[in-house]
Design a protein around this motif. Structure first.
Motif, PDB file in Angstrom:
ATOM      1  N   THR A   9       0.825  -1.203   0.000  1.00 31.47           N
ATOM      2  CA  THR A   9       0.000   0.000   0.000  1.00 31.47           C
ATOM      3  C   THR A   9       0.862   1.257   0.000  1.00 31.47           C
ATOM      4  N   ALA A  10       0.267   2.335  -0.511  1.00 32.74           N
ATOM      5  CA  ALA A  10       0.985   3.606  -0.604  1.00 32.74           C
ATOM      6  C   ALA A  10       1.109   4.292   0.747  1.00 32.74           C
ATOM      7  N   ASN A  11       0.157   4.031   1.622  1.00 35.63           N
ATOM      8  CA  ASN A  11       0.136   4.675   2.930  1.00 35.63           C
ATOM      9  C   ASN A  11      -0.665   3.807   3.885  1.00 35.63           C
ATOM     10  N   ALA A  12      -1.072   4.362   5.003  1.00 37.15           N
ATOM     11  CA  ALA A  12      -1.776   3.579   6.018  1.00 37.15           C
ATOM     12  C   ALA A  12      -3.220   3.269   5.650  1.00 37.15           C
ATOM     13  N   SER A  13      -3.761   3.900   4.611  1.00 38.50           N
ATOM     14  CA  SER A  13      -5.132   3.656   4.203  1.00 38.50           C
ATOM     15  C   SER A  13      -5.266   2.285   3.557  1.00 38.50           C
ATOM     16  N   SER A  14      -6.281   1.532   3.955  1.00 35.99           N
ATOM     17  CA  SER A  14      -6.500   0.218   3.351  1.00 35.99           C
ATOM     18  C   SER A  14      -6.914   0.326   1.888  1.00 35.99           C
ATOM     19  N   ALA A  15      -7.320   1.516   1.462  1.00 36.06           N
ATOM     20  CA  ALA A  15      -7.731   1.705   0.069  1.00 36.06           C
ATOM     21  C   ALA A  15      -6.569   2.056  -0.851  1.00 36.06           C
ATOM     22  N   SER A  16      -5.354   2.167  -0.295  1.00 39.43           N
ATOM     23  CA  SER A  16      -4.224   2.701  -1.070  1.00 39.43           C
ATOM     24  C   SER A  16      -3.364   1.619  -1.716  1.00 39.43           C
ATOM     25  N   ALA A  17      -3.973   0.499  -2.119  1.00 40.90           N
ATOM     26  CA  ALA A  17      -3.202  -0.567  -2.767  1.00 40.90           C
ATOM     27  C   ALA A  17      -2.420  -0.014  -3.950  1.00 40.90           C
ATOM     28  N   CYS A  18      -1.127  -0.330  -3.998  1.00 46.55           N
ATOM     29  CA  CYS A  18      -0.298   0.125  -5.121  1.00 46.55           C
ATOM     30  C   CYS A  18       0.384  -1.045  -5.839  1.00 46.55           C
ATOM     31  N   SER A  19       0.244  -2.253  -5.292  1.00 45.89           N
ATOM     32  CA  SER A  19       0.837  -3.427  -5.923  1.00 45.89           C
ATOM     33  C   SER A  19       0.147  -4.669  -5.375  1.00 45.89           C
ATOM     34  N   VAL A  20      -0.054  -5.661  -6.236  1.00 39.22           N
ATOM     35  CA  VAL A  20      -0.626  -6.929  -5.796  1.00 39.22           C
ATOM     36  C   VAL A  20       0.102  -8.070  -6.498  1.00 39.22           C
ATOM     37  N   GLY A  21       0.386  -9.122  -5.730  1.00 37.59           N
ATOM     38  CA  GLY A  21       0.963 -10.342  -6.276  1.00 37.59           C
ATOM     39  C   GLY A  21       0.015 -11.495  -6.032  1.00 37.59           C
ATOM     40  N   LEU A  22      -0.119 -12.362  -7.020  1.00 41.58           N
ATOM     41  CA  LEU A  22      -1.039 -13.500  -6.952  1.00 41.58           C
ATOM     42  C   LEU A  22      -0.326 -14.772  -7.401  1.00 41.58           C
ATOM     43  N   VAL A  23      -0.506 -15.831  -6.656  1.00 45.78           N
ATOM     44  CA  VAL A  23       0.076 -17.129  -7.013  1.00 45.78           C
ATOM     45  C   VAL A  23      -1.029 -18.176  -6.916  1.00 45.78           C
ATOM     46  N   LYS A  24      -1.354 -18.789  -8.043  1.00 44.46           N
ATOM     47  CA  LYS A  24      -2.415 -19.804  -8.077  1.00 44.46           C
ATOM     48  C   LYS A  24      -1.801 -21.185  -7.868  1.00 44.46           C
ATOM     49  N   VAL A  25      -2.361 -21.911  -6.922  1.00 42.14           N
ATOM     50  CA  VAL A  25      -1.912 -23.260  -6.590  1.00 42.14           C
ATOM     51  C   VAL A  25      -3.038 -24.237  -6.909  1.00 42.14           C
ATOM     52  N   ALA A  26      -2.722 -25.276  -7.658  1.00 40.58           N
ATOM     53  CA  ALA A  26      -3.686 -26.323  -7.979  1.00 40.58           C
ATOM     54  C   ALA A  26      -3.069 -27.668  -7.629  1.00 40.58           C
ATOM     55  N   ASP A  27      -3.772 -28.439  -6.823  1.00 42.74           N
ATOM     56  CA  ASP A  27      -3.302 -29.751  -6.378  1.00 42.74           C
ATOM     57  C   ASP A  27      -1.902 -29.657  -5.757  1.00 42.74           C
ATOM     58  N   GLY A  28      -1.690 -28.563  -4.991  1.00 40.55           N
ATOM     59  CA  GLY A  28      -0.438 -28.400  -4.267  1.00 40.55           C
ATOM     60  C   GLY A  28       0.725 -27.897  -5.089  1.00 40.55           C
ATOM     61  N   ARG A  29       0.473 -27.489  -6.352  1.00 34.45           N
ATOM     62  CA  ARG A  29       1.556 -27.011  -7.218  1.00 34.45           C
ATOM     63  C   ARG A  29       1.227 -25.623  -7.765  1.00 34.45           C
ATOM     64  N   VAL A  30       2.241 -24.791  -7.883  1.00 38.05           N
ATOM     65  CA  VAL A  30       2.053 -23.468  -8.477  1.00 38.05           C
ATOM     66  C   VAL A  30       1.815 -23.634  -9.973  1.00 38.05           C
ATOM     67  N   VAL A  31       0.684 -23.104 -10.447  1.00 31.25           N
ATOM     68  CA  VAL A  31       0.350 -23.246 -11.866  1.00 31.25           C
ATOM     69  C   VAL A  31       0.261 -21.905 -12.593  1.00 31.25           C
ATOM     70  N   ASP A  32       0.214 -20.793 -11.863  1.00 32.40           N
ATOM     71  CA  ASP A  32       0.145 -19.490 -12.519  1.00 32.40           C
ATOM     72  C   ASP A  32       0.514 -18.403 -11.523  1.00 32.40           C
ATOM     73  N   GLU A  33       0.989 -17.302 -12.037  1.00 29.60           N
ATOM     74  CA  GLU A  33       1.354 -16.150 -11.210  1.00 29.60           C
ATOM     75  C   GLU A  33       0.950 -14.870 -11.934  1.00 29.60           C
ATOM     76  N   ALA A  34       0.707 -13.819 -11.162  1.00 32.87           N
ATOM     77  CA  ALA A  34       0.416 -12.511 -11.746  1.00 32.87           C
ATOM     78  C   ALA A  34       0.881 -11.426 -10.789  1.00 32.87           C
TER      79      ALA A  34
END
Length: 205
Positions: free
Chosen positions: A12-37
């Motif tokens: 986040t950019a600051n203390a506000s919960s609305a100030s998201a400035c970056s997000v990372g996502l990792v999808k796991v299927a059957d215990g294995r990483v299958v995609d990232e964003a």
């Protein structure tokens, strides 16, 4: 269900919960990483001041997000990536608060998610002096990552949950939460429905 989930981490950019400035996502299927964003996010007006403290932590500057999509534009892509997955985050209350706060700030409906906290899973799996993400990730065999890089943090979170699942011989996230006595949380409409069922008129009969 098998060990399927999406690990998520916000900066986040600051203390506000609305100030998201970056997000990372990792999808796991059957215990294995299958995609990232990974996406940079332009915080909404009124929540877009970058504090010196936050910049020092994650290194993201206003210039880096100036041409990034806003939360309203990014939310459909995030939902398409996660699909019907439960979310997992380290100190999940923070990350779920960002989803809720960012959505409310742009007038979007808070999306419907169930989630589990990898911090709480780590507390009930390992015996450590600290359960901060780098320490817990090391216990899971995931080392040498860039803490406070959203994608790397999501990778570390995923590694903790997959390792804990194997250690507890849990073949799905629901079972892992049960074994470790970690609460399954919810945000969005599902949370409203469940709260109503617990506290509404029918619950009193």
């Amino acid at each position: 269900m098998p060990m399927d989930f999406t690990a998520i981490d916000f900066e986040t950019a600051n203390a506000s919960s609305a100030s998201a400035c970056s997000v990372g996502l990792v999808k796991v299927a059957d215990g294995r990483v299958v995609d990232e964003a990974h996406w940079f996010i332009r915080p909404p007006v009124g929540h877009d001041l970058f504090s010196e403290w936050n910049v020092r932590i994650h290194g993201i500057t206003p210039e880096q997000v100036a041409d990034a999509p806003g939360w309203g534009d990014l939310l459909p892509e995030l939902r398409a990536f996660t699909g019907d997955d439960w979310l997992v985050a380290h100190n999940a209350g923070f990350d779920m608060g960002v989803i809720r706060g960012a959505s409310e700030a742009v007038g979007a409906a808070v999306p419907d998610y169930r989630y589990v906290c990898s911090l709480q899973i780590a507390r009930r799996t390992y015996h450590l002096d600290s359960y901060r993400l780098p320490v817990a990730a090391m216990a899971a065999g995931f080392e040498d990552f860039s803490h406070h890089d959203a994608l790397d943090d999501a990778r570390a979170c995923a590694a903790i949950v997959v390792h804990a699942g194997a250690r507890h011989e849990a073949d799905d996230l629901d079972r892992l939460a049960h074994i470790t006595r970690v609460k399954i949380g919810a945000i969005g409409p599902v949370a409203v429905r469940e709260a109503s069922s617990l506290h509404g008129p029918m619950a009193l009969q």
